[in-house]
Motif scaffolding. Structure first.
Motif, PDB file in Angstrom:
ATOM      1  N   THR A   1      -2.797  16.660   7.150  1.00 57.27           N
ATOM      2  CA  THR A   1      -2.337  16.397   5.794  1.00 57.27           C
ATOM      3  C   THR A   1      -1.139  15.469   5.860  1.00 57.27           C
ATOM      4  O   THR A   1      -0.275  15.641   6.716  1.00 57.27           O
ATOM      5  N   TYR A   2      -1.137  14.494   4.956  1.00 56.34           N
ATOM      6  CA  TYR A   2      -0.053  13.510   4.923  1.00 56.34           C
ATOM      7  C   TYR A   2       0.531  13.427   3.522  1.00 56.34           C
ATOM      8  O   TYR A   2      -0.197  13.542   2.530  1.00 56.34           O
ATOM      9  N   THR A   3       1.821  13.182   3.455  1.00 56.23           N
ATOM     10  CA  THR A   3       2.395  12.899   2.153  1.00 56.23           C
ATOM     11  C   THR A   3       1.904  11.529   1.706  1.00 56.23           C
ATOM     12  O   THR A   3       1.590  10.660   2.530  1.00 56.23           O
ATOM     13  N   ASP A   4       1.825  11.336   0.410  1.00 54.57           N
ATOM     14  CA  ASP A   4       1.205  10.126  -0.119  1.00 54.57           C
ATOM     15  C   ASP A   4       1.861   8.852   0.402  1.00 54.57           C
ATOM     16  O   ASP A   4       1.181   7.848   0.651  1.00 54.57           O
ATOM     17  N   SER A   5       3.169   8.867   0.570  1.00 56.79           N
ATOM     18  CA  SER A   5       3.888   7.644   0.930  1.00 56.79           C
ATOM     19  C   SER A   5       3.580   7.156   2.344  1.00 56.79           C
ATOM     20  O   SER A   5       3.891   6.011   2.674  1.00 56.79           O
ATOM     21  N   VAL A   6       2.976   7.989   3.191  1.00 58.56           N
ATOM     22  CA  VAL A   6       2.673   7.556   4.554  1.00 58.56           C
ATOM     23  C   VAL A   6       1.174   7.504   4.824  1.00 58.56           C
ATOM     24  O   VAL A   6       0.758   7.104   5.925  1.00 58.56           O
ATOM     25  N   LYS A   7       0.359   7.879   3.856  1.00 59.59           N
ATOM     26  CA  LYS A   7      -1.096   7.846   4.067  1.00 59.59           C
ATOM     27  C   LYS A   7      -1.548   6.444   4.441  1.00 59.59           C
ATOM     28  O   LYS A   7      -1.148   5.465   3.815  1.00 59.59           O
ATOM     29  N   GLY A   8      -2.354   6.365   5.471  1.00 62.80           N
ATOM     30  CA  GLY A   8      -2.833   5.078   5.946  1.00 62.80           C
ATOM     31  C   GLY A   8      -1.893   4.408   6.921  1.00 62.80           C
ATOM     32  O   GLY A   8      -2.259   3.415   7.553  1.00 62.80           O
ATOM     33  N   ARG A   9      -0.691   4.923   7.058  1.00 61.83           N
ATOM     34  CA  ARG A   9       0.298   4.338   7.969  1.00 61.83           C
ATOM     35  C   ARG A   9       0.701   5.293   9.086  1.00 61.83           C
ATOM     36  O   ARG A   9       1.332   4.875  10.061  1.00 61.83           O
ATOM     37  N   ALA A  10       0.374   6.551   8.927  1.00 65.51           N
ATOM     38  CA  ALA A  10       0.819   7.561   9.888  1.00 65.51           C
ATOM     39  C   ALA A  10      -0.367   8.325  10.447  1.00 65.51           C
ATOM     40  O   ALA A  10      -1.377   8.536   9.753  1.00 65.51           O
ATOM     41  N   THR A  11      -0.227   8.743  11.694  1.00 65.41           N
ATOM     42  CA  THR A  11      -1.232   9.584  12.340  1.00 65.41           C
ATOM     43  C   THR A  11      -0.519  10.673  13.113  1.00 65.41           C
ATOM     44  O   THR A  11       0.311  10.385  13.975  1.00 65.41           O
TER      45      THR A  11
ATOM     46  N   GLN B   1       2.597   8.971  14.954  1.00 64.02           N
ATOM     47  CA  GLN B   1       2.564   7.515  15.049  1.00 64.02           C
ATOM     48  C   GLN B   1       2.732   6.949  13.654  1.00 64.02           C
ATOM     49  O   GLN B   1       1.968   7.293  12.751  1.00 64.02           O
ATOM     50  N   MET B   2       3.732   6.109  13.483  1.00 63.35           N
ATOM     51  CA  MET B   2       3.962   5.498  12.181  1.00 63.35           C
ATOM     52  C   MET B   2       3.961   3.988  12.306  1.00 63.35           C
ATOM     53  O   MET B   2       4.649   3.418  13.157  1.00 63.35           O
ATOM     54  N   ASN B   3       3.195   3.346  11.458  1.00 68.57           N
ATOM     55  CA  ASN B   3       3.054   1.899  11.461  1.00 68.57           C
ATOM     56  C   ASN B   3       3.518   1.316  10.126  1.00 68.57           C
ATOM     57  O   ASN B   3       3.727   2.050   9.152  1.00 68.57           O
ATOM     58  N   SER B   4       3.660   0.018  10.111  1.00 70.12           N
ATOM     59  CA  SER B   4       4.051  -0.696   8.881  1.00 70.12           C
ATOM     60  C   SER B   4       5.267  -0.038   8.232  1.00 70.12           C
ATOM     61  O   SER B   4       5.287   0.242   7.029  1.00 70.12           O
ATOM     62  N   LEU B   5       6.260   0.202   9.045  1.00 70.26           N
ATOM     63  CA  LEU B   5       7.448   0.911   8.562  1.00 70.26           C
ATOM     64  C   LEU B   5       8.207   0.077   7.533  1.00 70.26           C
ATOM     65  O   LEU B   5       8.261  -1.161   7.626  1.00 70.26           O
ATOM     66  N   THR B   6       8.787   0.773   6.577  1.00 61.19           N
ATOM     67  CA  THR B   6       9.607   0.145   5.543  1.00 61.19           C
ATOM     68  C   THR B   6      10.983   0.812   5.539  1.00 61.19           C
ATOM     69  O   THR B   6      11.149   1.901   6.094  1.00 61.19           O
ATOM     70  N   PRO B   7      11.953   0.176   4.907  1.00 57.28           N
ATOM     71  CA  PRO B   7      13.282   0.810   4.836  1.00 57.28           C
ATOM     72  C   PRO B   7      13.249   2.200   4.208  1.00 57.28           C
ATOM     73  O   PRO B   7      14.110   3.036   4.503  1.00 57.28           O
ATOM     74  N   GLU B   8      12.258   2.448   3.365  1.00 53.50           N
ATOM     75  CA  GLU B   8      12.134   3.773   2.739  1.00 53.50           C
ATOM     76  C   GLU B   8      11.748   4.862   3.738  1.00 53.50           C
ATOM     77  O   GLU B   8      11.829   6.052   3.426  1.00 53.50           O
TER      78      GLU B   8
ATOM     79  N   SER C   1       6.559  -0.398  14.245  1.00 54.60           N
ATOM     80  CA  SER C   1       5.937   0.900  14.505  1.00 54.60           C
ATOM     81  C   SER C   1       6.838   1.750  15.392  1.00 54.60           C
ATOM     82  O   SER C   1       7.652   1.225  16.165  1.00 54.60           O
ATOM     83  N   LEU C   2       6.652   3.046  15.267  1.00 54.78           N
ATOM     84  CA  LEU C   2       7.332   4.001  16.144  1.00 54.78           C
ATOM     85  C   LEU C   2       6.389   5.165  16.401  1.00 54.78           C
ATOM     86  O   LEU C   2       5.547   5.499  15.558  1.00 54.78           O
ATOM     87  N   ARG C   3       6.568   5.770  17.548  1.00 55.60           N
ATOM     88  CA  ARG C   3       5.826   6.982  17.877  1.00 55.60           C
ATOM     89  C   ARG C   3       6.842   8.076  18.179  1.00 55.60           C
ATOM     90  O   ARG C   3       7.609   7.966  19.140  1.00 55.60           O
ATOM     91  N   LEU C   4       6.845   9.096  17.355  1.00 56.68           N
ATOM     92  CA  LEU C   4       7.725  10.242  17.551  1.00 56.68           C
ATOM     93  C   LEU C   4       6.965  11.329  18.294  1.00 56.68           C
ATOM     94  O   LEU C   4       5.784  11.570  18.023  1.00 56.68           O
TER      95      LEU C   4
END
Length: 112
Positions: free
Chosen positions: A59-69, A82-89, A17-20
């Motif tokens: 509003t969230y882009t589909d690829s981060v829905k459920g993982r970002a706040t 706040q981004m969780n369950s980060l992937t290389p993408e 996870s990271l918080r920007l």
């Protein structure tokens, strides 16, 4: 002079996870603007990640829905992601945006 300064980027392992955070200065009535986060991966166009309106609609882009706040604090002139369950993408330079103002970007690298 308007300044948007991002912080919180870095390297993280997949699943982490990271918080920007983005601190804005020089913008009067910032509460009236939507605030957002974009990202640009190598060789790709800049894309919207998330934005929050003046009325706190998110509003969230589909690829981060459920993982970002995304959240904002108008008293502190900040917007956070706040981004969780980060992937290389998710590896990209992340930019803060308010109206037509941009930050300098912060690098997020997700790798094992």
């Amino acid at each position: 002079q308007v300044q948007l300064v991002e912080s919180g980027g870095g390297s993280v392992q997949p699943g982490g996870s990271l918080r920007l955070s983005c601190s804005a200065s020089g913008i009067s009535s910032i509460w009236s603007f939507a605030m957002g986060w974009y990202r640009q991966a190598p060789g790709k166009e800049r894309e919207l990640v998330a934005y929050i309106t003046s009325s706190d609609r998110r509003t969230y882009t589909d690829s981060v829905k459920g993982r970002a706040t995304i959240s904002r604090d108008n008293a502190k002139n900040t917007v956070s992601l706040q981004m969780n369950s980060l992937t290389p993408e998710d590896t990209a330079v992340y930019y803060c945006n308010v109206h037509n103002w941009w930050g300098q970007g912060t690098q997020v690298t997700v790798a094992s």
